[in-house]
Design a protein around this motif. Sequence first.
Motif, short mmCIF file in Angstrom:
data_model
loop_
_atom_site.label_atom_id
_atom_site.label_comp_id
_atom_site.label_asym_id
_atom_site.label_seq_id
_atom_site.Cartn_x
_atom_site.Cartn_y
_atom_site.Cartn_z
N SER A 227 0.84 -1.21 0.00
CA SER A 227 0.00 0.00 0.00
C SER A 227 0.87 1.26 0.00
CB SER A 227 -0.92 0.01 1.22
OG SER A 227 -1.83 -1.07 1.18
N MET A 228 1.94 1.25 0.80
CA MET A 228 2.83 2.40 0.86
C MET A 228 3.54 2.62 -0.47
SD MET A 228 4.47 1.88 4.67
CE MET A 228 5.58 3.29 4.51
N LYS A 229 3.96 1.52 -1.09
CA LYS A 229 4.65 1.62 -2.38
C LYS A 229 3.71 2.21 -3.43
CE LYS A 229 7.25 -1.12 -5.75
NZ LYS A 229 7.77 -2.47 -6.11
N THR A 230 2.46 1.77 -3.43
CA THR A 230 1.48 2.29 -4.37
C THR A 230 1.23 3.78 -4.13
OG1 THR A 230 0.39 0.15 -4.49
CG2 THR A 230 -0.89 2.05 -5.20
N PHE A 231 1.09 4.15 -2.86
CA PHE A 231 0.86 5.57 -2.53
C PHE A 231 2.02 6.43 -2.99
CE2 PHE A 231 1.63 9.14 0.31
CZ PHE A 231 0.43 9.81 0.24
N LEU A 232 3.25 6.01 -2.70
CA LEU A 232 4.43 6.81 -3.05
C LEU A 232 4.63 6.92 -4.55
CD1 LEU A 232 6.90 5.52 -0.31
CD2 LEU A 232 5.84 7.76 -0.41
N SER A 233 4.27 5.88 -5.27
CA SER A 233 4.44 5.92 -6.74
C SER A 233 3.40 6.79 -7.42
CB SER A 233 4.36 4.50 -7.31
OG SER A 233 3.08 3.92 -7.09
#
Length: 260
Positions: free
Chosen positions: A252-258
Amino acid sequence: MAQYKVEICGVNTSKLPLLKNEEKDELFDKILNGDTNAREKYIKGNLRLVLSIIQRFSNNVDDIDDLFQIGCIGLMKAIDHFDVTQQVKFSTYAVPMIIGEIRRYLRDNNSIRVSRSIRDIAYKAVYAKENLRKECDREPTVEEIAKSIGITPEEVIYALDAIQSPVSLYEPVYSDGGDTLYIMDQVSDKKNREENWIEEISLKEALSHLGNRERDIIHLRYFDGKTQMEVADEINISQAQVSRLEKNALKSMKTFLSNT
């Protein structure tokens, strides 16, 4: 680091809104069309960014309010000048703008007050130093100066240091018709570089979008350095559940940051 204040300039910082990416894009489209209500909402939705920055500059809880107001000015300037066509995250653009506004404020208000009693001691020490130099035909020691005016050597050193004109980190060292170069710009600080600040702020935003349990697991695993088994024992779930929740949180964090 200043002690955290819940209310700053009448704003309850514990209840600041958190905008989703879709909301940010929608609001900015309205801002570009002159919607003042959208601009106000966008400002409020980015006040957490200002808070993250001013806590880097403030060593005294009493000046938090002033820095917050100055940071908000920088935020508004960033909103007014942000170019959405450049494909740059707003926070990446806004952070240097806010920092620059705070630096200018600190540079223009960087006065150091020395008490009258300390100034009197310092002037007596300077006068005594000149007299002793003439009498002895050499530089007098601190002990000799202290003895001549009836105080301790430590008091002499403290008073003389207090009246020295310090060099401010915001002292301009070069200007060629463009941006002024300050001493601070020449001081290397690998830990607190602006790009690191931006990364840290983005990470905090990504964490804030997680559920409470997932956020706790990430903090325990990556900030406190605990194993999955230790985390499982602490929050009373199985190690397998910790592993699954951790993977979901990181995804979820990776998706948000991207997407930001």
